[in-house]
Design an enzyme around this catalytic site. Structure first.
Site, PDB file in Angstrom:
ATOM      1  N   THR A 118       0.857  -1.196   0.000  1.00  0.00           N
ATOM      2  CA  THR A 118       0.000   0.000   0.000  1.00  0.00           C
ATOM      3  C   THR A 118       0.887   1.239   0.000  1.00  0.00           C
ATOM      4  O   THR A 118       1.721   1.405   0.887  1.00  0.00           O
ATOM      5  CB  THR A 118      -0.928  -0.011   1.224  1.00  0.00           C
ATOM      6  OG1 THR A 118      -1.725  -1.197   1.149  1.00  0.00           O
ATOM      7  CG2 THR A 118      -1.837   1.211   1.240  1.00  0.00           C
ATOM      8  N   CYS A 257      -3.257  -1.242   9.190  1.00  0.00           N
ATOM      9  CA  CYS A 257      -3.706  -0.706   7.897  1.00  0.00           C
ATOM     10  C   CYS A 257      -4.637   0.502   8.017  1.00  0.00           C
ATOM     11  O   CYS A 257      -4.311   1.574   7.527  1.00  0.00           O
ATOM     12  CB  CYS A 257      -4.386  -1.805   7.106  1.00  0.00           C
ATOM     13  SG  CYS A 257      -3.317  -3.221   6.860  1.00  0.00           S
TER      14      CYS A 257
HETATM   15  C1  UGA Z   1      -8.043  -3.865   6.487  1.00  0.00           C
HETATM   16  C2  UGA Z   1      -9.076  -3.925   5.372  1.00  0.00           C
HETATM   17  O1  UGA Z   1     -10.291  -4.465   5.847  1.00  0.00           O
HETATM   18  C3  UGA Z   1      -8.578  -4.770   4.201  1.00  0.00           C
HETATM   19  O2  UGA Z   1      -9.505  -4.734   3.138  1.00  0.00           O
HETATM   20  C4  UGA Z   1      -7.245  -4.207   3.730  1.00  0.00           C
HETATM   21  O3  UGA Z   1      -6.698  -4.936   2.655  1.00  0.00           O
HETATM   22  C5  UGA Z   1      -6.261  -4.226   4.895  1.00  0.00           C
HETATM   23  O4  UGA Z   1      -6.797  -3.424   5.963  1.00  0.00           O
HETATM   24  C6  UGA Z   1      -4.971  -3.645   4.400  1.00  0.00           C
HETATM   25  O5  UGA Z   1      -4.959  -2.455   4.073  1.00  0.00           O
HETATM   26  O6  UGA Z   1      -4.014  -4.386   4.218  1.00  0.00           O
HETATM   27  P1  UGA Z   1      -7.371  -5.405   8.542  1.00  0.00           P
HETATM   28  O7  UGA Z   1      -6.349  -4.395   8.908  1.00  0.00           O
HETATM   29  O8  UGA Z   1      -7.009  -6.843   8.597  1.00  0.00           O
HETATM   30  O9  UGA Z   1      -7.916  -5.160   7.042  1.00  0.00           O
HETATM   31  O10 UGA Z   1      -8.556  -5.137   9.539  1.00  0.00           O
HETATM   32  P2  UGA Z   1     -10.141  -5.073   9.524  1.00  0.00           P
HETATM   33  O11 UGA Z   1     -10.733  -6.424   9.612  1.00  0.00           O
HETATM   34  O12 UGA Z   1     -10.623  -4.208   8.417  1.00  0.00           O
HETATM   35  O13 UGA Z   1     -10.389  -4.346  10.931  1.00  0.00           O
HETATM   36  C7  UGA Z   1      -9.758  -3.096  11.213  1.00  0.00           C
HETATM   37  C8  UGA Z   1     -10.137  -2.608  12.586  1.00  0.00           C
HETATM   38  O14 UGA Z   1     -11.506  -2.202  12.620  1.00  0.00           O
HETATM   39  C9  UGA Z   1      -9.984  -3.642  13.694  1.00  0.00           C
HETATM   40  O15 UGA Z   1      -9.434  -3.029  14.824  1.00  0.00           O
HETATM   41  C10 UGA Z   1     -11.415  -4.092  13.955  1.00  0.00           C
HETATM   42  O16 UGA Z   1     -11.619  -4.582  15.271  1.00  0.00           O
HETATM   43  C11 UGA Z   1     -12.163  -2.789  13.737  1.00  0.00           C
HETATM   44  N1  UGA Z   1     -13.587  -2.981  13.405  1.00  0.00           N
HETATM   45  C12 UGA Z   1     -13.938  -3.628  12.264  1.00  0.00           C
HETATM   46  C13 UGA Z   1     -14.548  -2.464  14.244  1.00  0.00           C
HETATM   47  O17 UGA Z   1     -14.258  -1.873  15.301  1.00  0.00           O
HETATM   48  N2  UGA Z   1     -15.876  -2.615  13.921  1.00  0.00           N
HETATM   49  C14 UGA Z   1     -16.248  -3.259  12.792  1.00  0.00           C
HETATM   50  O18 UGA Z   1     -17.473  -3.359  12.538  1.00  0.00           O
HETATM   51  C15 UGA Z   1     -15.264  -3.775  11.941  1.00  0.00           C
END
Ligand code: UGA
Length: 432
Positions: A118, A257
């Protein structure tokens, strides 16, 4: 097709495994000889469902190889090296340019460099200029990843879209062939220019961060108005224009991310002489959230100085061993600053990687029940399934949790059941 993946971190490893599953012969290269040795010895450097099994299988089939050097005849290179960010959103592209330098020193003209790392908007075209200055000629294509840790291999094989940013139209034939098994599944294939592709990546994460931050703010309003957060999320999410994903209340978004990309995108606005008003607000709202939660915990416990607080879940979300940018760790630091004593537990974190030198009194445990020893309260900070299966009946009858206070920052436990058992249960959107 023969493909080399450069940089075997999270994205690189999943990309290598995913491409091999699609039937390509993949060579994963990393400058970290220890990491490669571990992989060759069957030790996956990260915790991700099914990945170790897949590596073993693909390795045995000779579709997946790892090494510290490039192979002579390879022409397609996925660049998946890390792009670390500083607090103001500046991205350090040194590892990416080092990888490019190593490639141009080795590969004859005419190769394909697919940038999956990224990067700030505009980077691919800067790389094109860089190659020109070096008098070499390779195609540079932006092919961002959308992999959620914990579901990364699934996401690779079942993406919502494949985004290709290419100035050179001839490359698209190769990419169509490369992703053919996914295109056969009718996955949308979005062909655009490299700058737009880069922007799609960071803007997607910014949208997700935005959604979470706004929902978390609304959660605070639910506390004041006695509205129901769960029903609110459902009610908003059922609107197809909004969608139900990323509407779970929590301690704030974290990871390596979302927080990084939103800062980097904000910086791009500045660099191009314009301002985003929304991105700084989302960053501030998320940072504020940690302090807000600690204030609520302090109020519930009537002060936390010298009190033992057990905290379950140290990773930034469930199903990963990754603690980078974890809200749990931000909350722990604030609790320690107020002289609370922390007992931490996580099913997957490698505790030795967590450094709290001089920050306060913290101890990590390998067993959820032992973590409770002498604790006044239990905080649930990530949504690991196993926390739902904890034997709270036993905890209550054996008096393992001194004040019987449970603070659920992910709303994963059953309020009625815990209250019946005699716990004081506090959750998001109702009490916090
Ligand atoms: C994120 C994106 O979802 C991916 O599509 C992207 O490719 C990736 O970053 C990246 O840029 O490499 P990720 O970092 O694994 O993926 O995490 P997420 O599952 O998106 O969660 C991010 C944060 O949001 C976590 O702390 C999670 O607990 C929080 N979250 C997520 C919430 O607080 N509420 C939600 O409803 C969803």
């Amino acid at each position: 097709m023969h493909i080399t993946v450069v940089g075997i971190g999270y994205v690189g490893l999943i990309t290598a495994v995913g491409l091999a599953i699609l039937g390509h012969t993949v060579h994963g290269v990393d400058i970290d000889a220890q990491k490669i040795a571990d992989l060759l010895n069957g030790h996956c450097p990260l915790y991700e469902k099914n990945v170790q099994k897949k590596i073993n299988y693909l390795y045995a089939k000779k579709l997946l190889h790892f090494g510290t050097h490039y192979r002579r005849n390879d022409r397609i290179f996925f660049l998946t090296v890390g792009t670390p960010a500083s607090q103001d959103g500046t991205i350090d592209l040194t590892p990416l340019y080092a990888a490019i330098d190593s490639l141009i020193a080795f590969v004859p003209n005419g190769a394909l460099f697919l940038i999956k790392s990224t990067v700030p908007v505009g980077t691919s075209r800067k790389i094109v200029h860089y190659l020109k200055e070096k008098n070499v000629c390779h195609a540079v294509i932006s092919n961002p990843e959308f992999l959620r840790e914990g579901n990364a291999l699934y996401d690779f094989l079942n993406p919502d879209r494949i985004v290709i940013g290419a100035d050179n139209i001839h490359c698209t034939a190769i990419l169509t062939k490369l992703y053919q098994p996914l295109l056969n599944k009718k996955i949308p294939f979005l062909l655009t220019d490299p700058t737009t592709a880069e922007l799609i990546k960071q803007a997607s994460n910014a949208f997700l961060a935005n959604k979470i931050a706004l929902l978390n703010e609304l959660s605070d309003l639910c506390v004041q108005t006695k509205a129901d957060l769960g029903a609110l999320s459902l009610g908003i999410g059922l609107d197809k224009r909004i969608g139900e994903a990323y509407l779970k209340g929590g301690p704030g978004f974290g990871g390596s991310c979302l927080p990084k990309d939103i800062r980097s995108l904000n910086r791009s606005f500045h660099q191009y002489g314009i301002a985003s008003h929304i991105l700084p607000a989302v960053i501030a709202a998320n940072n504020y959230r940690f302090a807000y939660i600690v204030n609520r915990i302090t109020a519930i416990l009537g002060g936390i100085k010298n009190k033992i607080i057990a905290l379950y879940g140290l990773t930034f979300k469930a199903d990963t061993d990754d603690t980078r940018g974890s809200p749990s760790l931000s909350i722990i630091e604030l609790l320690l600053a107020q002289k609370a004593i922390i007992h931490g537990y996580d099913p997957k974190t490698k505790y030795d990687l967590l450094t709290y030198n001089e920050k306060g009194s913290i101890k990590f445990f390998n067993n959820p029940e032992e973590t409770l020893c002498e604790a006044e309260a239990l905080i649930i900070a990530t949504e690991w399934d196993i926390f739902q299966n904890i034997d709270f009946e036993k905890i209550k009858t054996k008096g393992m949790l001194k004040s019987n206070i449970i603070i659920d920052l992910r709303n994963i436990l059953n309020k009625d059941l815990l209250q019946q058992k005699g716990f004081s249960y506090y959750c998001l959107g109702r009490d916090i």
